[in-house]
Motif scaffolding. Structure first.
Motif, PDB file in Angstrom:
ATOM      1  N   UNK A 239     -13.221  10.629 -27.238  1.00  0.00           N
ATOM      2  CA  UNK A 239     -13.534  10.317 -28.627  1.00  0.00           C
ATOM      3  C   UNK A 239     -14.447   9.094 -28.703  1.00  0.00           C
ATOM      4  N   UNK A 240     -15.070   8.909 -29.834  1.00  0.00           N
ATOM      5  CA  UNK A 240     -16.018   7.807 -30.003  1.00  0.00           C
ATOM      6  C   UNK A 240     -15.330   6.441 -29.988  1.00  0.00           C
ATOM      7  N   UNK A 241     -14.043   6.377 -30.358  1.00  0.00           N
ATOM      8  CA  UNK A 241     -13.336   5.097 -30.378  1.00  0.00           C
ATOM      9  C   UNK A 241     -13.106   4.574 -28.964  1.00  0.00           C
ATOM     10  N   UNK A 242     -12.647   5.470 -28.082  1.00  0.00           N
ATOM     11  CA  UNK A 242     -12.478   5.081 -26.680  1.00  0.00           C
ATOM     12  C   UNK A 242     -13.816   4.712 -26.074  1.00  0.00           C
ATOM     13  N   UNK A 243     -14.838   5.501 -26.375  1.00  0.00           N
ATOM     14  CA  UNK A 243     -16.166   5.246 -25.810  1.00  0.00           C
ATOM     15  C   UNK A 243     -16.683   3.860 -26.175  1.00  0.00           C
ATOM     16  N   UNK A 244     -16.461   3.431 -27.416  1.00  0.00           N
ATOM     17  CA  UNK A 244     -16.959   2.120 -27.845  1.00  0.00           C
ATOM     18  C   UNK A 244     -16.375   0.989 -27.012  1.00  0.00           C
ATOM     19  N   UNK A 245     -15.156   1.146 -26.563  1.00  0.00           N
ATOM     20  CA  UNK A 245     -14.516   0.090 -25.783  1.00  0.00           C
ATOM     21  C   UNK A 245     -15.145  -0.066 -24.398  1.00  0.00           C
ATOM     22  N   UNK A 246     -15.890   0.962 -23.955  1.00  0.00           N
ATOM     23  CA  UNK A 246     -16.513   0.926 -22.622  1.00  0.00           C
ATOM     24  C   UNK A 246     -18.036   0.913 -22.719  1.00  0.00           C
ATOM     25  N   UNK A 247     -18.567   0.536 -23.870  1.00  0.00           N
ATOM     26  CA  UNK A 247     -20.022   0.626 -24.082  1.00  0.00           C
ATOM     27  C   UNK A 247     -20.821  -0.286 -23.159  1.00  0.00           C
ATOM     28  N   UNK A 248     -20.205  -1.364 -22.671  1.00  0.00           N
ATOM     29  CA  UNK A 248     -20.910  -2.268 -21.758  1.00  0.00           C
ATOM     30  C   UNK A 248     -20.712  -1.891 -20.292  1.00  0.00           C
ATOM     31  N   UNK A 249     -19.822  -0.927 -20.039  1.00  0.00           N
ATOM     32  CA  UNK A 249     -19.501  -0.593 -18.651  1.00  0.00           C
ATOM     33  C   UNK A 249     -19.926   0.815 -18.250  1.00  0.00           C
ATOM     34  N   UNK A 250     -20.065   1.698 -19.247  1.00  0.00           N
ATOM     35  CA  UNK A 250     -20.418   3.086 -18.962  1.00  0.00           C
ATOM     36  C   UNK A 250     -21.578   3.540 -19.843  1.00  0.00           C
ATOM     37  N   UNK A 251     -22.250   4.595 -19.405  1.00  0.00           N
ATOM     38  CA  UNK A 251     -23.306   5.196 -20.214  1.00  0.00           C
ATOM     39  C   UNK A 251     -22.658   6.221 -21.148  1.00  0.00           C
ATOM     40  N   UNK A 252     -22.949   6.094 -22.425  1.00  0.00           N
ATOM     41  CA  UNK A 252     -22.373   6.985 -23.442  1.00  0.00           C
ATOM     42  C   UNK A 252     -23.489   7.870 -24.003  1.00  0.00           C
ATOM     43  N   UNK A 253     -23.311   9.191 -23.852  1.00  0.00           N
ATOM     44  CA  UNK A 253     -24.338  10.131 -24.284  1.00  0.00           C
ATOM     45  C   UNK A 253     -23.724  11.227 -25.161  1.00  0.00           C
ATOM     46  N   UNK A 254     -24.501  11.745 -26.107  1.00  0.00           N
ATOM     47  CA  UNK A 254     -24.009  12.901 -26.883  1.00  0.00           C
ATOM     48  C   UNK A 254     -23.948  14.146 -26.004  1.00  0.00           C
ATOM     49  N   UNK A 255     -23.135  15.102 -26.420  1.00  0.00           N
ATOM     50  CA  UNK A 255     -22.993  16.365 -25.707  1.00  0.00           C
ATOM     51  C   UNK A 255     -23.754  17.439 -26.478  1.00  0.00           C
ATOM     52  N   UNK A 256     -24.458  18.301 -25.756  1.00  0.00           N
ATOM     53  CA  UNK A 256     -25.259  19.352 -26.401  1.00  0.00           C
ATOM     54  C   UNK A 256     -24.373  20.225 -27.286  1.00  0.00           C
ATOM     55  N   UNK A 257     -23.270  20.705 -26.723  1.00  0.00           N
ATOM     56  CA  UNK A 257     -22.346  21.539 -27.485  1.00  0.00           C
ATOM     57  C   UNK A 257     -21.484  20.652 -28.401  1.00  0.00           C
ATOM     58  N   UNK A 258     -21.283  21.083 -29.616  1.00  0.00           N
ATOM     59  CA  UNK A 258     -20.462  20.308 -30.553  1.00  0.00           C
ATOM     60  C   UNK A 258     -19.004  20.308 -30.108  1.00  0.00           C
ATOM     61  N   UNK A 259     -18.420  19.125 -30.038  1.00  0.00           N
ATOM     62  CA  UNK A 259     -17.003  18.952 -29.697  1.00  0.00           C
ATOM     63  C   UNK A 259     -16.353  18.154 -30.831  1.00  0.00           C
ATOM     64  N   UNK A 260     -16.112  18.802 -31.968  1.00  0.00           N
ATOM     65  CA  UNK A 260     -15.641  18.066 -33.154  1.00  0.00           C
ATOM     66  C   UNK A 260     -14.176  17.638 -33.063  1.00  0.00           C
ATOM     67  N   UNK A 261     -13.913  16.455 -33.594  1.00  0.00           N
ATOM     68  CA  UNK A 261     -12.536  15.996 -33.734  1.00  0.00           C
ATOM     69  C   UNK A 261     -12.411  15.286 -35.074  1.00  0.00           C
TER      70      UNK A 261
END
Length: 293
Positions: A239-261
């Motif tokens: 999810x985008x919330x978990x991703x934000x916590x690792x924004x300085x440590x990992x590369x965050x990219x959108x996914x081609x296929x929609x994965x809605x939550x």
């Protein structure tokens, strides 16, 4: 004496005249005179002597004064308490939250809540969806903040945020732009458990696209997926919330296929919410609107 009689009696005592009492009560002077006369008729004695110098309280009225003052002191205390309850002071709220929402949403919300309602208290418990639902069903919490999925008929679900899951890659990954699920599967996609709300979405989209991940790891906690990517264990979708916590440590990219939550507020249909709980929900919605913007 009726409460209205007592209210007029107190106002006349305080103002010293019928006209002054009318101003205090924000009513007309004839209205005050009428209520005062009715009170005296009901009592069978006068409360004030009418003289050219004004109204003078009678001995009978003077005997009533201590009780009237005590009553109005209690009424004022009730008013203060009602206002405190309206503001949520002195109220205890029990809230459950999904782990990642507890970190990214509830932490700043609780800071705002404590600042705005210093007299209110909150008990926060983080857990997985099934645990949160069971605690609500057993009246162990007032409401819960969770990722959306099918809920029991005894619960009510309110959707307050929608987004698509994102991919987590090592920071030195050459990939840029949206990545396809097929690429993620070929690069050790770490799987969410199928019974998990986000895991259900990921598994469904993988099946629809005829894809089978190579990884044999099925993980329940989203932050653990991020930690595994950080440790070189593959790539992940969270999810985008978990991703934000690792924004300085990992590369965050959108996914081609929609994965809605979606993020939902869960509560019991038969459990009224306190003012403090309503205020807390407002703060949660506001925080999610900020993140969405």
């Amino acid at each position: 004496m009726r409460l209205r009689h007592i209210e007029v009696f107190q106002a006349v005592l305080q103002a010293g005249s019928v006209s002054g009492a009318a101003r205090l009560l924000n009513v007309s002077q004839p209205n005050v005179s009428r209520v005062l006369n009715h009170a005296e008729q009901q009592l069978g004695f006068t409360l004030f002597d009418r003289s050219p110098q004004g109204l003078i309280v009678t001995p009978e009225g003077r005997r009533l004064m201590p009780e009237v003052e005590a009553l109005f002191s209690h009424i004022q205390a009730i008013g203060v308490l009602a206002e405190q309850l309206r503001q949520g002071e002195g109220q205890h709220v029990r809230i459950g939250s999904a782990h990642s929402l507890g970190h990214s949403v509830m932490a700043p919300v609780l800071v705002d809540f404590r600042r705005q309602i210093p007299g209110g208290s909150v008990e926060l418990v983080t857990g997985h969806f099934n645990t949160l639902s069971q605690d609500l069903l057993h009246y162990k919490m007032d409401f819960a903040l969770a990722f959306g999925e099918q809920v029991s008929s005894e619960l009510v679900s309110e959707s307050i945020y929608r987004a698509d899951m994102v991919a987590l890659l090592p920071l030195d990954s050459p990939q840029e732009g949206p990545v396809a699920l097929s690429w993620l599967c070929d690069n050790d996609l770490l799987m969410l458990q199928q019974q998990d709300p986000l895991g259900q979405v990921l598994s469904r989209v993988l099946r629809e696209n005829g894809l089978t991940p190579r990884s044999q790891l099925h993980i329940k906690t989203y932050s653990v997926i991020a930690d595994l990517v950080l440790a070189g264990g593959g790539v992940g979708v969270v999810d985008t919330f978990t991703a934000r916590r690792y924004s300085d440590q990992l590369k965050i990219l959108p996914v081609v296929e929609a994965l809605p939550f979606e993020v939902i507020l869960l509560s019991r249909k038969d459990q009224p919410q306190s003012q403090a709980a309503i205020k807390l929900k407002q703060l949660i919605r506001h925080k999610l609107w900020e993140l969405e913007a």
